[in-house]
Design a protein around this motif. Structure first.
Motif, PDB file in Angstrom:
ATOM      1  N   ALA A 206       2.425  30.992  40.504  1.00 21.97           N
ATOM      2  CA  ALA A 206       3.824  30.937  40.930  1.00 21.97           C
ATOM      3  C   ALA A 206       4.260  29.497  41.164  1.00 21.97           C
ATOM      4  N   TRP A 207       3.413  28.708  41.825  1.00 24.20           N
ATOM      5  CA  TRP A 207       3.751  27.304  42.079  1.00 24.20           C
ATOM      6  C   TRP A 207       3.861  26.524  40.766  1.00 24.20           C
ATOM      7  N   ALA A 208       3.015  26.854  39.813  1.00 24.05           N
ATOM      8  CA  ALA A 208       3.040  26.151  38.526  1.00 24.05           C
ATOM      9  C   ALA A 208       4.152  26.642  37.608  1.00 24.05           C
ATOM     10  N   GLY A 209       4.868  27.685  38.031  1.00 23.54           N
ATOM     11  CA  GLY A 209       5.925  28.228  37.183  1.00 23.54           C
ATOM     12  C   GLY A 209       5.403  29.063  36.033  1.00 23.54           C
ATOM     13  N   LEU A 210       4.215  29.642  36.207  1.00 27.53           N
ATOM     14  CA  LEU A 210       3.579  30.404  35.132  1.00 27.53           C
ATOM     15  C   LEU A 210       3.396  31.880  35.461  1.00 27.53           C
ATOM     16  N   LEU A 211       3.989  32.336  36.563  1.00 25.15           N
ATOM     17  CA  LEU A 211       3.826  33.739  36.945  1.00 25.15           C
ATOM     18  C   LEU A 211       4.980  34.555  36.377  1.00 25.15           C
ATOM     19  N   HIS A 212       4.667  35.337  35.372  1.00 23.09           N
ATOM     20  CA  HIS A 212       5.643  36.223  34.742  1.00 23.09           C
ATOM     21  C   HIS A 212       4.924  37.501  34.374  1.00 23.09           C
ATOM     22  N   MET A 213       5.585  38.386  33.645  1.00 24.89           N
ATOM     23  CA  MET A 213       4.989  39.694  33.380  1.00 24.89           C
ATOM     24  C   MET A 213       3.661  39.578  32.644  1.00 24.89           C
ATOM     25  N   ALA A 214       3.594  38.739  31.632  1.00 24.86           N
ATOM     26  CA  ALA A 214       2.365  38.624  30.841  1.00 24.86           C
ATOM     27  C   ALA A 214       1.215  38.069  31.677  1.00 24.86           C
ATOM     28  N   SER A 215       1.474  37.005  32.437  1.00 28.81           N
ATOM     29  CA  SER A 215       0.393  36.402  33.221  1.00 28.81           C
ATOM     30  C   SER A 215      -0.012  37.296  34.385  1.00 28.81           C
TER      31      SER A 215
ATOM     32  N   LEU B 187      12.476  36.073  49.006  1.00 30.09           N
ATOM     33  CA  LEU B 187      11.908  34.860  48.414  1.00 30.09           C
ATOM     34  C   LEU B 187      11.264  35.136  47.060  1.00 30.09           C
ATOM     35  N   PRO B 188      10.381  36.128  46.923  1.00 29.00           N
ATOM     36  CA  PRO B 188       9.850  36.433  45.579  1.00 29.00           C
ATOM     37  C   PRO B 188      10.946  36.757  44.575  1.00 29.00           C
ATOM     38  N   ARG B 189      12.016  37.398  45.051  1.00 26.32           N
ATOM     39  CA  ARG B 189      13.131  37.705  44.150  1.00 26.32           C
ATOM     40  C   ARG B 189      13.762  36.421  43.617  1.00 26.32           C
ATOM     41  N   GLU B 190      14.012  35.467  44.495  1.00 24.92           N
ATOM     42  CA  GLU B 190      14.606  34.194  44.064  1.00 24.92           C
ATOM     43  C   GLU B 190      13.633  33.388  43.217  1.00 24.92           C
ATOM     44  N   TRP B 191      12.366  33.368  43.611  1.00 22.33           N
ATOM     45  CA  TRP B 191      11.374  32.624  42.834  1.00 22.33           C
ATOM     46  C   TRP B 191      11.227  33.193  41.424  1.00 22.33           C
ATOM     47  N   LEU B 192      11.186  34.505  41.328  1.00 22.57           N
ATOM     48  CA  LEU B 192      11.021  35.122  40.011  1.00 22.57           C
ATOM     49  C   LEU B 192      12.226  34.814  39.127  1.00 22.57           C
ATOM     50  N   ALA B 193      13.427  34.823  39.723  1.00 18.98           N
ATOM     51  CA  ALA B 193      14.635  34.504  38.958  1.00 18.98           C
ATOM     52  C   ALA B 193      14.637  33.035  38.524  1.00 18.98           C
ATOM     53  N   ALA B 194      14.098  32.155  39.398  1.00 19.80           N
ATOM     54  CA  ALA B 194      14.066  30.725  39.083  1.00 19.80           C
ATOM     55  C   ALA B 194      12.902  30.356  38.181  1.00 19.80           C
ATOM     56  N   GLY B 195      11.898  31.228  38.085  1.00 19.70           N
ATOM     57  CA  GLY B 195      10.745  30.963  37.235  1.00 19.70           C
ATOM     58  C   GLY B 195       9.591  30.288  37.918  1.00 19.70           C
ATOM     59  N   ALA B 196       9.716  29.994  39.226  1.00 17.64           N
ATOM     60  CA  ALA B 196       8.634  29.307  39.929  1.00 17.64           C
ATOM     61  C   ALA B 196       8.842  29.408  41.431  1.00 17.64           C
ATOM     62  N   MET B 197       7.734  29.306  42.165  1.00 16.45           N
ATOM     63  CA  MET B 197       7.814  29.159  43.615  1.00 16.45           C
ATOM     64  C   MET B 197       8.387  27.779  43.930  1.00 16.45           C
ATOM     65  N   ALA B 198       9.344  27.738  44.832  1.00 12.75           N
ATOM     66  CA  ALA B 198       9.978  26.462  45.162  1.00 12.75           C
ATOM     67  C   ALA B 198      10.432  26.478  46.606  1.00 12.75           C
ATOM     68  N   GLY B 199      10.517  25.296  47.209  1.00 11.58           N
ATOM     69  CA  GLY B 199      11.071  25.184  48.547  1.00 11.58           C
ATOM     70  C   GLY B 199      12.580  25.324  48.485  1.00 11.58           C
ATOM     71  N   LEU B 200      13.131  26.203  49.301  1.00 15.52           N
ATOM     72  CA  LEU B 200      14.565  26.495  49.285  1.00 15.52           C
ATOM     73  C   LEU B 200      15.178  25.981  50.582  1.00 15.52           C
ATOM     74  N   GLU B 201      16.100  25.042  50.472  1.00 17.00           N
ATOM     75  CA  GLU B 201      16.687  24.453  51.677  1.00 17.00           C
ATOM     76  C   GLU B 201      17.552  25.436  52.445  1.00 17.00           C
TER      77      GLU B 201
ATOM     78  N   HIS C  38       6.573  44.751  37.388  1.00 18.99           N
ATOM     79  CA  HIS C  38       7.613  45.780  37.269  1.00 18.99           C
ATOM     80  C   HIS C  38       8.788  45.318  36.420  1.00 18.99           C
ATOM     81  N   GLY C  39       8.984  44.023  36.345  1.00 17.62           N
ATOM     82  CA  GLY C  39      10.158  43.501  35.656  1.00 17.62           C
ATOM     83  C   GLY C  39      11.170  42.895  36.599  1.00 17.62           C
TER      84      GLY C  39
END
Length: 719
Positions: A102-111, A196-210, A232-233
């Motif tokens: 997630a931090w690397a921006g590589l967490l998606h359905m396939a991974s 947070l997981p919802r926003e991270w998944l939409a953004a493509g990566a775990m990130a700090g959100l101000e 799940h998608g």
């Protein structure tokens, strides 16, 4: 002599009885009665579980495979609880890998699915290897059996697990926002555990959100929820799966307690100890929500399985303890003091070796084991510290801002966070809080008590307080039974040390919330199980039935308390005669898709979702409905900077200029939660320039009132 059924019949008999008891519990909980009230609710529970089952099976099979590699590499000679330790290590590895992806921006359905598949492949390797070992053992007349065989016969006490497990399943099929008034109806789930997981998944990566300070916490379990959402998608599709996953971690915690107790007593009392843990109301409340407490309990309990084994003094065993307590701390930072510190002290003092109590202690061995565990735990925490440092310059932000830096925060935000999460009351009230929040608290198994007064500062209170502390009386009785046996004294001393550190940290360094003490349930259940076992020894000649009766009554009473809590902690509904009562549970089960916000369980029918698709709404003083909003929105948590407040200051209070800035930011609508605005100003604090008065001035500039929602909230459209 009574004939004992062969294992080939014994286990299926217990398995069948367990399934029947589980389904019966689900039926009673979903109907609110034995007689049918709304049978479709029972069907809905089963349907939700079946829909989540493939994803949950993938995650747990993958974890088991990853754990196999770690177990064989680190503790190949573990004497007991190998399957439980394998699952605990594997789940820690699964979550850490998901976190890294997630931090690397590589967490998606396939991974996400690929991670599970890789673990499952390793599990297949284990199956092949153990078949070969079994064949070789049979060929050499060695009846040691496969390494992961069941280490004791199934006990009928396992049926006690079906009761609290059934309640967990039913509660986990109710969407956040419908259950648990004591936890603000899952406010934390909707505002950050799943948001947070919802926003991270939409953004493509775990990130700090101000706009969401909780994104800077370690978020190990939240990364797991992100993985479930990817599988799940979407996170919205994975809400029930996330809750059932957290409930499954509670079952792992109970299994860990069982195996830890098994070091000292027979199978039956050990299994009863696991049932005690599952039956406590706080486990039901938090375990059925997408929280992170059950990960803390699970990793702590599994660490105790290793801690009480002789391998804990070898480098591999000490490393496993360190990895597990490190994972617990990544799940929830307070576990560093509630779990890591006390277990490190047990290693250091060598009180963990209750099985070898006659041997004189060697302090060098304890120091070495504690040091290895410390290094392993630090390695687990290092990625989180590096991540936060790269984001904010402070490795533990939002903590220690005065020493290590405040990142993007100003002095006001720092002060509000410190006041909201620091010491809350004076010393005179601390010991009163200890009784109310733990010893006599319904959440920890206290039965009965007085009605709870309404309180603004601390809404996390059950309907009754000051009841009979059943669990703690059982624990005290167990201690009295066990201190007479030299072989059990160190176990009692070790758990006493753990409880002492936990209480000291809670009293001296937290704002005294009852839920923070949930880690005390692991040593409490462990001591209860040892006490059941000691009672079994003392009564084995004449009244052998006494210990199973005692254990069963304790679990049944705790389960009944949990069931009552479940029925009374639902959304409130107003009847035709004007009375306000808890909603029936059958009306809440699988109600996430209800579009009518006024309907019972209609959490998805928020007025913002009725706005045009091109709308963009600014939420003022409210982050509770985030998880269900389907239109673009802007929000911030109670401890983050308010965009509206910043606009007011930039416009120097000119309402017309504020409206212009809102439109330039793409805002079309404003949602104001009046009740939450008042509560925040009275408690945690809120932006000083966002008040009823300043909002009134803005409204007078021509904000159009779209809809009112009682006295609590209003939706406006900008002119």
């Amino acid at each position: 002599m009574t004939d004992v059924p062969s294992p080939s019949l014994y286990r299926p008999m217990i398995g069948f009885a367990f399934a029947v008891t589980l389904l019966a519990t689900i039926w009673v909980a979903s109907q609110g009665d034995v007689v049918p009230v709304q049978p479709l609710a029972f069907v809905a529970v089963l349907a939700v579980v079946m829909e989540a089952a493939p994803v949950l099976a993938g995650v747990w099979l993958g974890a088991a495979g990853l754990g196999y590699v770690l177990r064989v590499a680190l503790v190949p000679t573990l004497a007991r609880g190998r399957l439980v330790v394998q699952l605990g290590l594997g789940m820690a590895a699964m979550l850490v890998l998901a976190w890294a992806l997630a931090w690397a921006g590589l967490l998606h359905m396939a991974s996400a699915w690929g991670l599970c598949a890789a673990g499952a492949a390793l599990l297949g390797v284990q199956w092949i290897m153990e078949r070969r070992e079994t064949a070789a053992a049979l060929a050499s007349d060695d009846d040691a059996g496969p390494p992961l065989r069941f280490e004791h016969a199934w006990s009928w006490m396992a049926l006690l697990w079906a009761l609290p497990t059934g309640l967990l399943v039913v509660a986990a099929t109710c969407p956040p926002g419908t259950l648990w008034r004591v936890e603000a109806f899952g406010y934390d789930v909707m505002s950050y555990h799943l948001q947070l997981p919802r926003e991270w998944l939409a953004a493509g990566a775990m990130a700090g959100l101000e706009h969401n300070v909780y994104s800077y916490l370690p978020s190990l379990v939240e990364a797991g929820y992100m993985q479930l959402g990817a599988m799940h998608g979407s996170v919205s599709s994975a809400i029930y799966t996330a809750q059932l996953f957290h409930a499954s971690l509670a079952v792992l915690a109970a299994a860990g307690v069982t195996q830890a107790v098994r070091h000292f007593v027979d199978a039956g009392p050990a299994v009863a100890a696991g049932a005690v843990l599952l039956a406590v109301p706080w486990v039901l409340v938090t375990g059925s929500l997408a929280y992170n407490e059950m990960a803390v309990l699970a990793f702590m309990a599994v660490a105790l399985v290793v801690l009480f084994d002789v391998v804990s003094e070898r480098w591999g065993g000490a490393a496993v303890v360190g990895l597990l307590v490190g994972a617990a701390t990544l799940a929830k930072l307070t576990a560093g003091f509630f779990v890591a510190v006390p277990l490190a002290l047990v290693l250091l003092t060598r009180w963990n070796h209750a099985l070898r109590w006659r041997q004189p202690p060697r302090w060098q061995v304890g120091v070495k084991a504690a040091a290895i565990a410390g290094v392993a735990g630090a390695l687990m925490l290092a990625p989180y510290l590096v991540r936060n440092f790269t984001w904010t310059g402070n490795p533990v932000f939002p903590f220690a801002t005065g020493m290590l830096g405040a990142g993007h925060w100003d002095d006001d935000l720092t002060r509000r966070w410190d006041e909201g999460h620091g010491l809350a009351w004076d010393d005179a009230n601390r010991f009163e809080a200890f009784h109310r929040q733990w010893l006599l608290n319904t959440g920890y198994g206290a039965l009965g008590g007085d009605d709870t007064p309404v309180e603004t500062q601390n809404i996390a209170r059950f309907d009754q307080e000051g009841g009979f502390p059943l669990l703690w009386v059982v624990m005290l009785g167990s201690v009295m039974f066990c201190v007479t046996r030299p072989g059990l004294r160190r176990a009692v001393g070790a758990m006493g040390l753990v409880l002492g550190v936990q209480f000291a940290f809670w009293l001296l360094a937290t704002h005294l919330q009852s839920r923070f003490l949930i880690p005390t349930l692991v040593p409490a259940a462990l001591l209860a199980g040892i006490g059941f076992g000691r009672l079994a020894v003392l009564t084995q000649t004449r009244v052998a039935w006494l210990w199973p009766l005692t254990a069963s009554v304790v679990v049944l009473l705790l389960t009944l308390s949990s069931l009552t809590t479940l029925f009374n902690q639902t959304q409130r509904v107003r009847l035709d005669d004007g009375r306000v009562v808890p909603a029936p549970l059958w009306a809440l089960i699988d109600s996430r898709s209800t579009d009518d916000a006024s309907a019972v369980g209609g959490v998805g029918g928020h007025p913002i979702n009725d706005l045009p698709t091109q709308s963009r709404t600014l939420l003022v003083a409210d982050s509770s409905p985030l998880l269900y909003l389907e239109r673009p929105f802007v929000y911030h948590t109670a401890f983050d900077a308010s965009p509206l407040g910043e606009m007011i200051r930039e416009a120097e209070g000119d309402a017309g200029r504020v409206n212009k800035k809102l439109r330039e930011a793409g805002i079309t609508h404003i949602w104001v939660s009046w009740s939450e605005l008042d509560r925040l100003h009275a408690t945690y604090g809120h932006d000083r320039d966002v008040t009823r008065e300043t909002l009134g001035e803005l409204i007078d500039t021509g904000w159009q009132r779209v809809s009112d929602h009682g006295r609590s909230a209003t939706l406006f459209a900008l002119p």
